[in-house]
Scaffold this motif. Structure first.
Motif, PDB file in Angstrom:
ATOM      1  N   THR A   1     -19.622  11.266  -8.566  1.00 33.23           N
ATOM      2  CA  THR A   1     -18.487  10.784  -7.786  1.00 33.23           C
ATOM      3  C   THR A   1     -17.687   9.806  -8.650  1.00 33.23           C
ATOM      4  N   LYS A   2     -16.387  10.053  -8.742  1.00 37.75           N
ATOM      5  CA  LYS A   2     -15.504   9.202  -9.538  1.00 37.75           C
ATOM      6  C   LYS A   2     -14.593   8.403  -8.617  1.00 37.75           C
ATOM      7  N   ILE A   3     -14.413   7.126  -8.940  1.00 37.87           N
ATOM      8  CA  ILE A   3     -13.537   6.257  -8.167  1.00 37.87           C
ATOM      9  C   ILE A   3     -12.537   5.613  -9.101  1.00 37.87           C
ATOM     10  N   GLU A   4     -11.275   5.684  -8.749  1.00 37.88           N
ATOM     11  CA  GLU A   4     -10.213   5.044  -9.524  1.00 37.88           C
ATOM     12  C   GLU A   4      -9.354   4.189  -8.588  1.00 37.88           C
ATOM     13  N   ILE A   5      -9.122   2.946  -8.994  1.00 35.55           N
ATOM     14  CA  ILE A   5      -8.332   2.005  -8.208  1.00 35.55           C
ATOM     15  C   ILE A   5      -7.057   1.680  -8.976  1.00 35.55           C
ATOM     16  N   GLU A   6      -5.930   1.783  -8.291  1.00 32.34           N
ATOM     17  CA  GLU A   6      -4.639   1.404  -8.877  1.00 32.34           C
ATOM     18  C   GLU A   6      -3.837   0.639  -7.829  1.00 32.34           C
ATOM     19  N   MET A   7      -3.832  -0.670  -7.956  1.00 28.21           N
ATOM     20  CA  MET A   7      -3.096  -1.533  -7.025  1.00 28.21           C
ATOM     21  C   MET A   7      -1.750  -1.899  -7.652  1.00 28.21           C
ATOM     22  N   SER A   8      -0.693  -1.408  -7.073  1.00 31.75           N
ATOM     23  CA  SER A   8       0.644  -1.711  -7.594  1.00 31.75           C
ATOM     24  C   SER A   8       1.027  -3.142  -7.246  1.00 31.75           C
TER      25      SER A   8
ATOM     26  N   GLU B   1       7.650 -11.685 -16.047  1.00 28.74           N
ATOM     27  CA  GLU B   1       8.068 -10.320 -16.360  1.00 28.74           C
ATOM     28  C   GLU B   1       6.839  -9.410 -16.335  1.00 28.74           C
ATOM     29  N   LEU B   2       6.759  -8.529 -15.325  1.00 28.15           N
ATOM     30  CA  LEU B   2       5.607  -7.646 -15.184  1.00 28.15           C
ATOM     31  C   LEU B   2       5.917  -6.215 -15.583  1.00 28.15           C
ATOM     32  N   GLY B   3       7.132  -5.788 -15.385  1.00 25.03           N
ATOM     33  CA  GLY B   3       7.460  -4.394 -15.604  1.00 25.03           C
ATOM     34  C   GLY B   3       7.318  -3.608 -14.310  1.00 25.03           C
ATOM     35  N   SER B   4       7.830  -2.417 -14.289  1.00 22.82           N
ATOM     36  CA  SER B   4       7.816  -1.609 -13.068  1.00 22.82           C
ATOM     37  C   SER B   4       6.511  -0.887 -12.832  1.00 22.82           C
ATOM     38  N   ASP B   5       5.612  -0.869 -13.810  1.00 23.02           N
ATOM     39  CA  ASP B   5       4.358  -0.124 -13.678  1.00 23.02           C
ATOM     40  C   ASP B   5       3.147  -1.039 -13.845  1.00 23.02           C
ATOM     41  N   PHE B   6       3.266  -2.265 -13.386  1.00 23.87           N
ATOM     42  CA  PHE B   6       2.145  -3.202 -13.508  1.00 23.87           C
ATOM     43  C   PHE B   6       1.171  -2.957 -12.356  1.00 23.87           C
ATOM     44  N   LYS B   7      -0.077  -2.646 -12.692  1.00 24.59           N
ATOM     45  CA  LYS B   7      -1.083  -2.328 -11.678  1.00 24.59           C
ATOM     46  C   LYS B   7      -2.413  -2.967 -12.030  1.00 24.59           C
ATOM     47  N   MET B   8      -3.175  -3.296 -10.991  1.00 19.72           N
ATOM     48  CA  MET B   8      -4.555  -3.746 -11.157  1.00 19.72           C
ATOM     49  C   MET B   8      -5.439  -2.512 -11.096  1.00 19.72           C
ATOM     50  N   ARG B   9      -6.096  -2.191 -12.184  1.00 24.71           N
ATOM     51  CA  ARG B   9      -6.877  -0.955 -12.255  1.00 24.71           C
ATOM     52  C   ARG B   9      -8.369  -1.251 -12.369  1.00 24.71           C
ATOM     53  N   ALA B  10      -9.160  -0.364 -11.812  1.00 23.53           N
ATOM     54  CA  ALA B  10     -10.620  -0.446 -11.917  1.00 23.53           C
ATOM     55  C   ALA B  10     -11.189   0.959 -11.740  1.00 23.53           C
ATOM     56  N   LYS B  11     -12.324   1.200 -12.348  1.00 19.55           N
ATOM     57  CA  LYS B  11     -12.978   2.503 -12.255  1.00 19.55           C
ATOM     58  C   LYS B  11     -14.469   2.307 -11.984  1.00 19.55           C
TER      59      LYS B  11
ATOM     60  N   ALA C   1       0.816  -1.211   0.000  1.00 18.02           N
ATOM     61  CA  ALA C   1       0.000   0.000   0.000  1.00 18.02           C
ATOM     62  C   ALA C   1       0.849   1.259   0.000  1.00 18.02           C
ATOM     63  N   THR C   2       2.154   1.112   0.022  1.00 17.32           N
ATOM     64  CA  THR C   2       3.056   2.270   0.013  1.00 17.32           C
ATOM     65  C   THR C   2       2.966   2.992  -1.326  1.00 17.32           C
ATOM     66  N   VAL C   3       2.751   4.297  -1.262  1.00 21.86           N
ATOM     67  CA  VAL C   3       2.590   5.102  -2.476  1.00 21.86           C
ATOM     68  C   VAL C   3       3.891   5.829  -2.757  1.00 21.86           C
ATOM     69  N   LYS C   4       4.401   5.681  -3.977  1.00 23.52           N
ATOM     70  CA  LYS C   4       5.614   6.374  -4.379  1.00 23.52           C
ATOM     71  C   LYS C   4       5.315   7.846  -4.659  1.00 23.52           C
ATOM     72  N   THR C   5       6.333   8.648  -4.613  1.00 21.87           N
ATOM     73  CA  THR C   5       6.191  10.079  -4.855  1.00 21.87           C
ATOM     74  C   THR C   5       5.671  10.324  -6.272  1.00 21.87           C
ATOM     75  N   GLY C   6       4.605  11.114  -6.357  1.00 25.48           N
ATOM     76  CA  GLY C   6       4.035  11.441  -7.663  1.00 25.48           C
ATOM     77  C   GLY C   6       2.974  10.467  -8.138  1.00 25.48           C
ATOM     78  N   GLU C   7       2.754   9.367  -7.420  1.00 21.12           N
ATOM     79  CA  GLU C   7       1.747   8.386  -7.827  1.00 21.12           C
ATOM     80  C   GLU C   7       0.441   8.611  -7.080  1.00 21.12           C
ATOM     81  N   ALA C   8      -0.645   8.151  -7.697  1.00 14.75           N
ATOM     82  CA  ALA C   8      -1.953   8.254  -7.072  1.00 14.75           C
ATOM     83  C   ALA C   8      -2.102   7.185  -5.998  1.00 14.75           C
ATOM     84  N   PRO C   9      -2.920   7.413  -4.975  1.00 16.28           N
ATOM     85  CA  PRO C   9      -3.139   6.389  -3.943  1.00 16.28           C
ATOM     86  C   PRO C   9      -3.854   5.181  -4.522  1.00 16.28           C
ATOM     87  N   PRO C  10      -3.805   4.036  -3.831  1.00 16.47           N
ATOM     88  CA  PRO C  10      -4.466   2.835  -4.365  1.00 16.47           C
ATOM     89  C   PRO C  10      -5.954   3.033  -4.619  1.00 16.47           C
ATOM     90  N   VAL C  11      -6.636   3.752  -3.735  1.00 19.47           N
ATOM     91  CA  VAL C  11      -8.065   4.040  -3.904  1.00 19.47           C
ATOM     92  C   VAL C  11      -8.239   5.554  -3.869  1.00 19.47           C
TER      93      VAL C  11
END
Length: 341
Positions: free
Chosen positions: A199-206, A229-239, A134-144
């Motif tokens: 209301t908009k919801i965006e999910i990004e699970m790193s 091989e996933l890559g450094s920006d592989f995320k589970m996304r949902a809206k 759940a740790t968020v990197k600098t400049g990235e959006a939160p998981p929820v």
């Protein structure tokens, strides 16, 4: 001679099947057994992302997002039997935190806002390393991320439909609120229409990278490669999105107040009621006394009178002409002398 040759040949073949099995296991079977469960865990993480988006959208339909209720129509609290603190309120940050605690963690984690979000115990690679953080990197959006009070989507050119609705709503609100509430004993204003209810919801699970392995057995000098091989920006996304506030009222009394703001005769009554003389009554009573017309008094004539959900009694289920209990609970005429039939 032939038997000796066969004996030598068979001795050379001895152990070949075991060697082939070891090679196949090392390069095919073992990786396959590791990859299949890992993909199953990825699918579970994707389902969690979708579920958290749906949960956040549903929460906004049952919870106000502003503790001051400033986004609600006029007299929203005053026209109800509840206090402001009685309303269910949750900020966008609260809903986002609850979604992570409810869905991104195990069932044994308390939902109190202080529990650490470590991810489900299932979300781990075969060597025990985590698949999610759940740790968020600098400049990235939160998981929820939950963002409320957004403009309603409008696909017309230059958002013309939204602009027209906003102008009409503003005109009605201005006309119905010409007289401040302090000048009227029964204030009414129509400002329930709003274009800010989305209301908009965006999910990004790193997803963390899988463990790395050496490409050559016994050679640790070569760079290691991940099993998948996933890559450094592989995320589970949902809206998700929900439109929960285009016309909002706080109960029957508030609905009546908003509807009366559209009635021109109610505005006339407010004009009469701006004047009040102790011992005589309102301006309407003064005019009634001056013209000797008691029918015009505030007791007998109510401008903008409305009865909520009024139907003839024979249209209501269970009504009987001789039902005295029903007549007592639902009088035919109100206290102003207005009758429904």
């Amino acid at each position: 001679m032939m038997q000796k040759y066969l004996r030598v040949f068979n001795s050379k073949q001895r152990g070949q099947a075991m060697t082939e099995m070891l090679v196949a296991s090392a390069f095919v079977v073992v990786p396959l057994f590791l990859i299949i469960p890992t993909f199953g865990k990825y699918v579970d993480m994707k389902h969690a992302a979708v579920s958290s988006a749906r949960y956040s959208a549903w929460e906004r339909t049952v919870s106000f997002n502003d503790a001051t209720l400033a986004n609600q129509p006029s007299n929203f609290v005053e026209r109800t039997a509840f206090k402001q603190t009685d309303f269910n309120m949750k900020s966008d940050a609260q809903i986002a935190a609850e979604a992570q605690l409810r869905i991104f963690t195990g069932a044994d984690v308390a939902i109190n806002g202080t529990s650490p979000i470590l991810g489900r115990s299932l979300w781990a690679y075969h060597d025990g390393s985590p698949m999610y953080t759940a740790t968020v990197k600098t400049g990235e959006a939160p998981p929820v991320e939950v963002v409320s009070n957004q403009l309603t989507p409008d696909k017309t050119p230059l958002d013309s439909a939204s602009n027209i609705i906003n102008v009409v709503a503003d005109v009605f609100a201005f006309v119905s609120d010409i007289f401040p509430d302090s000048f009227s004993s029964n204030p009414s204003v129509f400002d329930a229409v709003t274009m800010r209810g989305l209301t908009k919801i965006e999910i990004e699970m790193s997803v963390l990278e899988s463990p790395r392995y050496a490409t050559t057995i016994g050679d640790n000098t070569r760079p290691r490669t991940p099993l998948i091989e996933l890559g450094s920006d592989f995320k589970m996304r949902a809206k998700a999105g929900v439109l929960s506030q285009t016309w909002s009222v706080g109960g029957g009394s508030h609905l009546e107040s908003q509807a009366q703001g559209l009635v021109f005769t109610k505005l006339i009554g407010d004009i009469f009621n701006t004047i009040s003389i102790p011992g005589i009554g309102s301006g309407q009573d003064i005019i009634a006394a001056a013209l000797l017309t008691p029918e015009f008094s505030a007791k007998n004539l109510v401008f903008g009178q409305m009865d909520n959900e009024v139907l003839p009694r024979d249209k209501l289920s269970g009504w009987k002409p001789t039902d005295a209990a029903y007549d007592s609970a639902n009088p035919l005429c109100n206290d102003k002398g207005y009758c429904r039939e």
